[in-house]
Design an enzyme around this catalytic site. Structure first.
Site, PDB file in Angstrom:
ATOM      1  N   GLY A   1     -52.409 -78.038 -20.692  1.00 14.57           N
ATOM      2  CA  GLY A   1     -51.235 -77.628 -19.745  1.00 14.57           C
ATOM      3  C   GLY A   1     -49.945 -78.330 -20.144  1.00 14.57           C
ATOM      4  O   GLY A   1     -49.879 -78.515 -21.496  1.00 14.57           O
ATOM      5  N   SER A   2     -49.206 -78.608 -19.164  1.00 10.49           N
ATOM      6  CA  SER A   2     -47.940 -78.965 -19.562  1.00 10.49           C
ATOM      7  C   SER A   2     -47.626 -80.259 -20.046  1.00 10.49           C
ATOM      8  O   SER A   2     -48.545 -81.249 -19.559  1.00 10.49           O
ATOM      9  CB  SER A   2     -46.887 -78.630 -18.467  1.00 10.49           C
ATOM     10  OG  SER A   2     -47.257 -79.360 -17.293  1.00 10.49           O
ATOM     11  N   PRO A   3     -46.684 -80.696 -20.993  1.00 13.70           N
ATOM     12  CA  PRO A   3     -46.632 -82.183 -21.253  1.00 13.70           C
ATOM     13  C   PRO A   3     -46.439 -83.138 -20.213  1.00 13.70           C
ATOM     14  O   PRO A   3     -46.878 -84.370 -20.032  1.00 13.70           O
ATOM     15  CB  PRO A   3     -45.330 -82.363 -22.201  1.00 13.70           C
ATOM     16  CG  PRO A   3     -45.325 -80.973 -22.650  1.00 13.70           C
ATOM     17  CD  PRO A   3     -45.794 -79.968 -21.602  1.00 13.70           C
TER      18      PRO A   3
ATOM     19  N   GLU B   1     -54.003 -81.069 -24.931  1.00 15.46           N
ATOM     20  CA  GLU B   1     -53.395 -79.803 -25.485  1.00 15.46           C
ATOM     21  C   GLU B   1     -52.210 -79.375 -24.897  1.00 15.46           C
ATOM     22  O   GLU B   1     -52.398 -78.568 -23.715  1.00 15.46           O
ATOM     23  CB  GLU B   1     -54.517 -78.508 -25.359  1.00 15.46           C
ATOM     24  CG  GLU B   1     -55.707 -78.995 -26.055  1.00 15.46           C
ATOM     25  CD  GLU B   1     -55.731 -78.723 -27.539  1.00 15.46           C
ATOM     26  OE1 GLU B   1     -54.603 -78.387 -28.371  1.00 15.46           O
ATOM     27  OE2 GLU B   1     -56.791 -78.711 -28.451  1.00 15.46           O
TER      28      GLU B   1
ATOM     29  N   VAL C   1     -47.477 -82.681 -16.923  1.00  7.25           N
ATOM     30  CA  VAL C   1     -49.128 -83.308 -16.400  1.00  7.25           C
ATOM     31  C   VAL C   1     -49.843 -83.801 -17.284  1.00  7.25           C
ATOM     32  O   VAL C   1     -50.617 -84.708 -16.885  1.00  7.25           O
ATOM     33  CB  VAL C   1     -49.798 -81.885 -15.534  1.00  7.25           C
ATOM     34  CG1 VAL C   1     -51.146 -82.129 -15.134  1.00  7.25           C
ATOM     35  CG2 VAL C   1     -48.373 -81.137 -14.807  1.00  7.25           C
ATOM     36  N   GLY C   2     -49.886 -83.468 -18.439  1.00  7.71           N
ATOM     37  CA  GLY C   2     -50.474 -84.404 -19.633  1.00  7.71           C
ATOM     38  C   GLY C   2     -50.149 -85.944 -19.501  1.00  7.71           C
ATOM     39  O   GLY C   2     -51.242 -86.684 -19.594  1.00  7.71           O
TER      40      GLY C   2
ATOM     41  N   CYS D   1     -48.502 -70.726 -25.010  1.00  4.81           N
ATOM     42  CA  CYS D   1     -48.261 -72.264 -25.396  1.00  4.81           C
ATOM     43  C   CYS D   1     -47.653 -72.093 -26.838  1.00  4.81           C
ATOM     44  O   CYS D   1     -46.707 -72.734 -27.206  1.00  4.81           O
ATOM     45  CB  CYS D   1     -49.257 -73.145 -25.291  1.00  4.81           C
ATOM     46  SG  CYS D   1     -50.593 -72.714 -26.209  1.00  4.81           S
TER      47      CYS D   1
HETATM   48  P1  NAD Z   1     -49.954 -77.335 -15.629  1.00  3.42           P
HETATM   49  O1  NAD Z   1     -49.540 -78.493 -16.682  1.00  3.42           O
HETATM   50  O2  NAD Z   1     -48.970 -77.093 -14.534  1.00  3.42           O
HETATM   51  O3  NAD Z   1     -51.197 -77.108 -15.026  1.00  3.42           O
HETATM   52  C1  NAD Z   1     -52.559 -77.429 -15.748  1.00  3.42           C
HETATM   53  C2  NAD Z   1     -53.555 -77.783 -15.138  1.00  3.42           C
HETATM   54  O4  NAD Z   1     -53.249 -79.055 -14.351  1.00  3.42           O
HETATM   55  C3  NAD Z   1     -53.971 -76.969 -13.957  1.00  3.42           C
HETATM   56  O5  NAD Z   1     -55.288 -76.927 -13.872  1.00  3.42           O
HETATM   57  C4  NAD Z   1     -53.254 -77.608 -12.611  1.00  3.42           C
HETATM   58  O6  NAD Z   1     -53.898 -77.417 -11.322  1.00  3.42           O
HETATM   59  C5  NAD Z   1     -53.276 -79.073 -12.856  1.00  3.42           C
HETATM   60  N1  NAD Z   1     -52.166 -79.768 -12.411  1.00  3.42           N
HETATM   61  C6  NAD Z   1     -50.869 -79.078 -12.093  1.00  3.42           C
HETATM   62  N2  NAD Z   1     -50.204 -80.197 -11.656  1.00  3.42           N
HETATM   63  C7  NAD Z   1     -50.926 -81.456 -11.552  1.00  3.42           C
HETATM   64  C8  NAD Z   1     -50.677 -82.819 -10.983  1.00  3.42           C
HETATM   65  N3  NAD Z   1     -49.320 -83.043 -10.723  1.00  3.42           N
HETATM   66  N4  NAD Z   1     -51.942 -83.551 -11.293  1.00  3.42           N
HETATM   67  C9  NAD Z   1     -52.848 -83.257 -11.721  1.00  3.42           C
HETATM   68  N5  NAD Z   1     -53.049 -82.072 -12.074  1.00  3.42           N
HETATM   69  C10 NAD Z   1     -52.091 -80.976 -11.996  1.00  3.42           C
HETATM   70  O7  NAD Z   1     -49.661 -76.009 -16.797  1.00  3.42           O
HETATM   71  P2  NAD Z   1     -49.769 -74.457 -16.361  1.00  3.42           P
HETATM   72  O8  NAD Z   1     -48.531 -74.109 -15.797  1.00  3.42           O
HETATM   73  O9  NAD Z   1     -51.101 -74.137 -15.803  1.00  3.42           O
HETATM   74  O10 NAD Z   1     -49.658 -74.042 -18.047  1.00  3.42           O
HETATM   75  C11 NAD Z   1     -48.619 -74.030 -18.808  1.00  3.42           C
HETATM   76  C12 NAD Z   1     -48.199 -75.217 -19.860  1.00  3.42           C
HETATM   77  O11 NAD Z   1     -49.416 -75.387 -20.467  1.00  3.42           O
HETATM   78  C13 NAD Z   1     -47.175 -74.851 -20.918  1.00  3.42           C
HETATM   79  O12 NAD Z   1     -46.508 -75.884 -21.001  1.00  3.42           O
HETATM   80  C14 NAD Z   1     -48.039 -74.645 -21.972  1.00  3.42           C
HETATM   81  O13 NAD Z   1     -47.414 -74.423 -23.201  1.00  3.42           O
HETATM   82  C15 NAD Z   1     -49.239 -75.187 -21.813  1.00  3.42           C
HETATM   83  N6  NAD Z   1     -50.282 -74.862 -22.648  1.00  3.42           N
HETATM   84  C16 NAD Z   1     -50.697 -75.352 -23.704  1.00  3.42           C
HETATM   85  C17 NAD Z   1     -51.780 -75.064 -24.469  1.00  3.42           C
HETATM   86  C18 NAD Z   1     -52.347 -75.434 -25.665  1.00  3.42           C
HETATM   87  O14 NAD Z   1     -53.444 -75.025 -26.151  1.00  3.42           O
HETATM   88  N7  NAD Z   1     -51.578 -76.661 -26.217  1.00  3.42           N
HETATM   89  C19 NAD Z   1     -52.392 -73.712 -23.910  1.00  3.42           C
HETATM   90  C20 NAD Z   1     -51.999 -73.094 -23.007  1.00  3.42           C
HETATM   91  C21 NAD Z   1     -50.881 -73.670 -22.044  1.00  3.42           C
END
Ligand code: NAD
Length: 480
Positions: free
Chosen positions: A203-205, A225, A207-208, A259
């Site tokens: 997901g996003s940096p 990731e 939330v990471g 991503c």
């Molecule tokens: P996101 O970080 O918003 O959400 C990812 C997951 O985290 C979801 O399951 C969501 O429910 C959960 N989440 C969201 N907010 C949260 C919080 N505050 N606390 C705990 N969990 C939470 O990302 P997204 O919008 O689903 O995806 C887009 C992002 O992911 C972009 O930054 C993209 O570059 C990245 N991404 C990376 C890869 C990779 O392989 N490196 C692949 C796909 C997407």
């Protein structure tokens, strides 16, 4: 207390209790899974693969329902990579699991050693929405290959696709081994409070960082990731037609919501106009004229209105700051449609140059000196991917030596993801650790270092420490 609030709290408590029950049950399963053979693990992966294939029509329909994703894109980017990951694991699992002999070092003469690959135990996979199947079931293959129990938390943003993933998991596994919990942030918080043995988050940096902080409370290991702004360089020696076709395919598949999509392009000033002309030609060939593009069956939509408004705001801000629209530029937020757009003359401090775009906008920046491009890349957070288009080896070498990124392609884009023998992951802001193939197996395994004694040389160092012991230590310090 307000009765409706009390009701919500009770419901929340029930969900939490259910999650805790499954987590506890998976603890028992995890101990049993330590002993299963490679054939049993492979059979689980095969079952998952067959369930995905049996549900492939439903996956395709869900992709379209969630954000108008074209069927061939669902097959190519959601189903195919999971099948490839599964087949790779099934074929190579016996080799991956085999203890690896390690030669004794000078310090440990008289012993034999090996690495034993153990399942981490109970693992959590948190997936994003943009490739929901690929990024939940792909890591699941690696987690099963390594012998773990798994809880999956898919994204709430693509509910149709999440429902199909949930069906596949329910049809294939007992929840004491692999369970899936749908839900929003609250659900993730319940899960993040548990002492998992590993968390694999995509997901996003932003939330990471939340995930890593939660993992730290239990010293749980993480694979992160993440995303970011992946730069692309097109120099004056590049094959411009090939570059335009490949870059735009990588950019506009999934409507830019990838991503590793090229985020922005640095093109040498001498070839900028020729490159833009190739891009415009490519756009029309792929999606039709500007008027036809809104109805193109080959172009997905933005995932929801909030994100469509976010991408439109990036476009408006760039234009307000002086950017020129070379192609596209139209938007219909009700339809979650933003035309594939090429922009030039963008000031460095425009929002679009600071945030991950994650949508169908492509800034094209012309440069005269490669050093300024390298300096811009190095001034930004480390990207997930970097792409260089050039036929000059010295330019390629310079870029590869003076920059860093999770992965890179030379005269290609995005295929590093599909290469099962390469690790896929970011670096710092774009990720920690990696997945795919053997690297995915390792991410979900503990490499246990095992030493077996053969001849007990260590007894020469036991007390009492005589003059001989001291001479021996001194000799070791000199010769080791
Ligand atoms: P996101 O970080 O918003 O959400 C990812 C997951 O985290 C979801 O399951 C969501 O429910 C959960 N989440 C969201 N907010 C949260 C919080 N505050 N606390 C705990 N969990 C939470 O990302 P997204 O919008 O689903 O995806 C887009 C992002 O992911 C972009 O930054 C993209 O570059 C990245 N991404 C990376 C890869 C990779 O392989 N490196 C692949 C796909 C997407």
């Amino acid at each position: 207390m307000n009765p409706s609030v009390a009701h919500i709290e009770t419901e929340f408590d029930l969900i939490r209790q259910k999650v805790h029950r499954v987590f506890a049950a998976q603890g028992i399963t995890a101990l049993q899974l330590r002993q299963i053979s490679h054939a049993e693990r492979a059979a689980k992966i095969k079952k998952l693969k067959m369930a995905l294939l049996a549900n492939s029509e439903a996956v395709i329909a869900a992709g379209f329902a969630d954000f108008g994703k074209p069927a061939p894109e669902v097959s190519l980017t959601e189903i195919l990579p999971v099948i490839a990951e599964a087949n790779d694991a099934i074929r190579k699992l016996r080799r991956w699991m085999k203890p690896k002999k390690v030669w004794p070092s000078r310090m440990t003469v008289g012993t034999s050693s090996y690495l034993q690959y153990e399942p981490k135990g109970r693992v959590l996979i948190i997936a994003p929405w943009n490739y929901a199947v690929n990024l939940s079931l792909g890591p699941l293959v690696s987690a099963l290959a390594a012998g773990n129990t798994v809880i999956i938390k898919p994204s709430e943003m693509t509910p149709h696709t999440s429902a199909v993933i949930a069906k596949i998991i329910r049809e294939t596994f007992d929840e004491n081994e692999v369970a899936l919990f749908e839900g929003e942030v609250q659900m993730t918080q319940i899960l993040l409070n548990l002492p998992f043995d590993h968390i694999f988050f995509t997901g996003s940096p932003a939330v990471g960082k939340i995930v890593m902080a939660a993992a730290a409370k239990h010293l749980t290991s993480v694979t992160l990731e993440l995303g970011g702004k992946s730069p692309t360089i097109v120099d004056e020696t590049a094959d411009l037609a090939a570059a335009a076709k490949n870059i735009l395919w990588a950019k506009f598949t999934n409507n830019g919501q990838t991503c590793i999509a090229p985020d922005h392009i640095y093109v040498h000033a001498n070839v900028k106009e020729a490159f833009l002309a190739e891009c415009i030609k490519t756009l029309q060939a792929a999606y039709g004229s500007a008027a036809e593009q809104v109805n193109s069956p080959d172009l997905a939509r933005i995932v929801n209105e909030r994100h469509a408004a976010r991408v439109k705001a990036l476009l408006d801000d760039a234009i307000a700051m002086g950017a020129k629209v070379v192609a596209g530029g139209q938007a219909d937020l009700m339809l979650r449609y933003i035309e594939p757009t090429l922009l030039t003359d963008i000031p460095d401090d425009a929002m679009i140059m600071r945030e991950e775009i994650f949508g169908p906008l492509l800034p094209v920046i012309s440069y005269a000196q490669l050093d300024t491009v390298i300096a811009s890349i190095n001034a930004a957070p480390k990207p997930l991917a970097l792409y260089i288009w050039s036929s000059k080896q010295a330019t390629i070498d310079k870029v590869m030596q003076q920059t860093t990124s999770g992965g890179a392609c030379i005269n290609h884009c995005v295929v590093q993801f599909l290469h099962g023998n390469l690790p896929f992951g970011g670096v710092n802001n774009s990720g920690i650790g990696s997945g795919h193939g053997h690297h995915g197996f390792l991410a979900f395994s503990h490499e246990r270092a095992v030493v077996r004694n053969r001849i007990m040389f260590a007894k020469m160092f036991y007390p009492p420490y005589t003059a001989f012991t001291r001479r021996l230590i001194a000799l070791f310090i000199k010769t080791v």
